[in-house]
Design an enzyme around this catalytic site. Structure first.
Site, PDB file in Angstrom:
ATOM      1  N   ASP A  36       0.835  -1.209   0.000  1.00  0.00           N
ATOM      2  CA  ASP A  36       0.000   0.000   0.000  1.00  0.00           C
ATOM      3  C   ASP A  36       0.867   1.255   0.000  1.00  0.00           C
ATOM      4  OD1 ASP A  36      -2.295   1.499   0.012  1.00  0.00           O
ATOM      5  OD2 ASP A  36      -2.723   1.205   2.140  1.00  0.00           O
ATOM      6  N   ASN A  38       1.302   3.366  -2.869  1.00  0.00           N
ATOM      7  CA  ASN A  38       1.860   3.765  -4.176  1.00  0.00           C
ATOM      8  C   ASN A  38       1.391   5.164  -4.581  1.00  0.00           C
ATOM      9  OD1 ASN A  38       2.832   1.193  -4.245  1.00  0.00           O
ATOM     10  ND2 ASN A  38       1.494   0.464  -5.872  1.00  0.00           N
ATOM     11  N   GLY A  39       0.082   5.399  -4.395  1.00  0.00           N
ATOM     12  CA  GLY A  39      -0.495   6.686  -4.796  1.00  0.00           C
ATOM     13  C   GLY A  39       0.097   7.838  -4.005  1.00  0.00           C
ATOM     14  N   ARG A  40       0.202   7.640  -2.678  1.00  0.00           N
ATOM     15  CA  ARG A  40       0.751   8.707  -1.823  1.00  0.00           C
ATOM     16  C   ARG A  40       2.242   8.931  -2.101  1.00  0.00           C
ATOM     17  NH1 ARG A  40      -1.313   6.070   3.409  1.00  0.00           N
ATOM     18  NH2 ARG A  40      -1.801   4.446   1.898  1.00  0.00           N
ATOM     19  N   HIS A  53       2.644   3.217  -8.889  1.00  0.00           N
ATOM     20  CA  HIS A  53       2.474   1.784  -9.170  1.00  0.00           C
ATOM     21  C   HIS A  53       3.700   1.237  -9.893  1.00  0.00           C
ATOM     22  CE1 HIS A  53      -1.488   1.990  -7.624  1.00  0.00           C
ATOM     23  NE2 HIS A  53      -2.016   2.648  -8.634  1.00  0.00           N
ATOM     24  N   SER A  81      -7.062  -5.989  -6.108  1.00  0.00           N
ATOM     25  CA  SER A  81      -8.186  -6.598  -5.386  1.00  0.00           C
ATOM     26  C   SER A  81      -9.449  -6.545  -6.238  1.00  0.00           C
ATOM     27  CB  SER A  81      -8.420  -5.865  -4.057  1.00  0.00           C
ATOM     28  OG  SER A  81      -9.104  -4.649  -4.291  1.00  0.00           O
ATOM     29  N   THR A  82     -10.436  -7.365  -5.852  1.00  0.00           N
ATOM     30  CA  THR A  82     -11.711  -7.355  -6.565  1.00  0.00           C
ATOM     31  C   THR A  82     -12.401  -5.989  -6.425  1.00  0.00           C
ATOM     32  OG1 THR A  82     -12.569  -8.475  -4.589  1.00  0.00           O
ATOM     33  CG2 THR A  82     -12.232  -9.840  -6.532  1.00  0.00           C
ATOM     34  N   GLU A  83     -11.960  -5.192  -5.446  1.00  0.00           N
ATOM     35  CA  GLU A  83     -12.527  -3.847  -5.255  1.00  0.00           C
ATOM     36  C   GLU A  83     -11.791  -2.790  -6.101  1.00  0.00           C
ATOM     37  OE1 GLU A  83     -11.829  -5.917  -2.488  1.00  0.00           O
ATOM     38  OE2 GLU A  83     -13.940  -6.492  -2.615  1.00  0.00           O
ATOM     39  N   LEU A 147      11.266 -20.427  -4.337  1.00  0.00           N
ATOM     40  CA  LEU A 147      10.216 -19.526  -3.847  1.00  0.00           C
ATOM     41  C   LEU A 147       8.985 -19.541  -4.760  1.00  0.00           C
ATOM     42  CD1 LEU A 147       9.432 -17.016  -1.978  1.00  0.00           C
ATOM     43  CD2 LEU A 147      10.291 -15.617  -3.862  1.00  0.00           C
ATOM     44  N   ARG A 204       1.852  -5.004   6.058  1.00  0.00           N
ATOM     45  CA  ARG A 204       1.164  -3.936   5.318  1.00  0.00           C
ATOM     46  C   ARG A 204       1.991  -2.670   5.408  1.00  0.00           C
ATOM     47  NH1 ARG A 204      -5.023  -2.572   4.312  1.00  0.00           N
ATOM     48  NH2 ARG A 204      -4.668  -0.807   2.924  1.00  0.00           N
ATOM     49  N   GLU A 223       1.259 -13.557  12.076  1.00  0.00           N
ATOM     50  CA  GLU A 223       1.795 -12.398  12.787  1.00  0.00           C
ATOM     51  C   GLU A 223       1.620 -11.180  11.875  1.00  0.00           C
ATOM     52  OE1 GLU A 223       2.927 -12.350  15.867  1.00  0.00           O
ATOM     53  OE2 GLU A 223       2.524 -14.497  16.015  1.00  0.00           O
TER      54      GLU A 223
END
Ligand code: FPP
Length: 256
Positions: A36, A38-40, A53, A81-83, A147, A204, A223
């Protein structure tokens, strides 16, 4: 001008991290990241959001290599995300082009480093050019045993759980099992992550302290680790710091 300077002063800068001691026998098997900020990150530099992005894509490379070097088995990245379809069309179109660009640039190294690419999400409404790039990478790396780089792309956890409920309801309706016979393992087996272990750690970035419809079932004992750093600034020292902090936590799974 003053507003811009104030923003620069008050936003977190990537920290110069000290080298962190990592214990090789307690590496999280599965790390999942909500990328989270990227925009800022872009706004702070007076750039369009999509530049954030693009810089975020570069961070994916750094963190993939860092995870691979540490011996992490699965790295799941919440990439779309789906949103996210609700975002402006040009931003969505840009995000749909990034897998192509990323894989074109990085596929040879991923193959050579024994990384296996996967996608966790609904393929139906992803544009053909995006899907083609992802499917090609999946195909080219499917025999790799290192990986697992798992892109959560067009992914949403509630939809995933709903789909599992429907599959199990159907099995009950067809007489294959009774409601009482349904186990936690049955639910896990109906999720898109069916053949992956649950994440040991969720990261996050960007200072937001929420989960945003990400791996809700799978994260029961994960965790959680949050940082103020925006995703495009995320780097290997910070990744190692997160793993170091994970290693200092006592995981009790509800026991003592
Ligand atoms: C959240 O930041 C980020 C996203 C919705 C997209 C994440 C995508 C990438 C990091 C690149 C994907 C690349 C590949 C190869 C799949 P935001 O835009 O919500 O940031 P903000 O909260 O600061 O506005």
């Amino acid at each position: 001008m003053w507003q811009r300077l104030k923003r620069l002063w008050t936003q977190p800068e990537p920290a110069a991290e000290e080298a962190v001691e990592i214990m090789p026998d307690n590496i999280p098997v599965h790390i999942a990241i909500i990328m989270d900020g990227n925009g800022r990150w872009a706004k702070r530099r007076g750039l369009p959001r999509v530049a954030g992005h693009h810089a975020g894509m570069k961070a994916i490379k750094r963190v993939t290599m860092a995870a691979n070097d540490l011996g992490v088995k699965v790295l799941t990245l919440y990439s779309f995300s789906t949103e996210n379809w609700k975002r402006p069309q040009d931003e969505v179109e840009f995000l749909m082009k990034l897998p192509q660009e990323f894989l074109l640039l990085e596929i040879e190294e991923l193959v050579q480093k024994n990384v296996q690419v996967r996608m966790m999400g609904w393929r139906d409404n992803v544009p053909p050019h995006t899907l083609a790039a992802v499917e090609e990478a999946i195909e080219r790396t499917k025999e790799n045993t290192g990986l697992i780089l798992n892109f959560a792309f067009n992914y949403g956890s509630r939809l995933e759980i709903l789909s599992a409920i429907r599959q199990l309801a159907e099995a009950v309706q067809q007489g294959h099992l009774t409601p009482e016979e349904i186990t936690e393992e049955d639910v896990s087996a109906c999720l898109l992550s069916a053949d992956l272990p649950d994440p040991d750690m969720i990261i996050r970035t960007s200072g937001e302290i929420r989960i945003s419809n990400f791996m809700l079932w799978q994260m029961a004992y994960a965790e959680l680790w949050f940082t103020d750093i925006y995703w495009p600034d995320f780097d290997e020292p910070l990744f190692r710091k997160a793993v170091g902090e994970y290693q200092r936590r006592a995981r009790r799974y509800g026991g003592l």
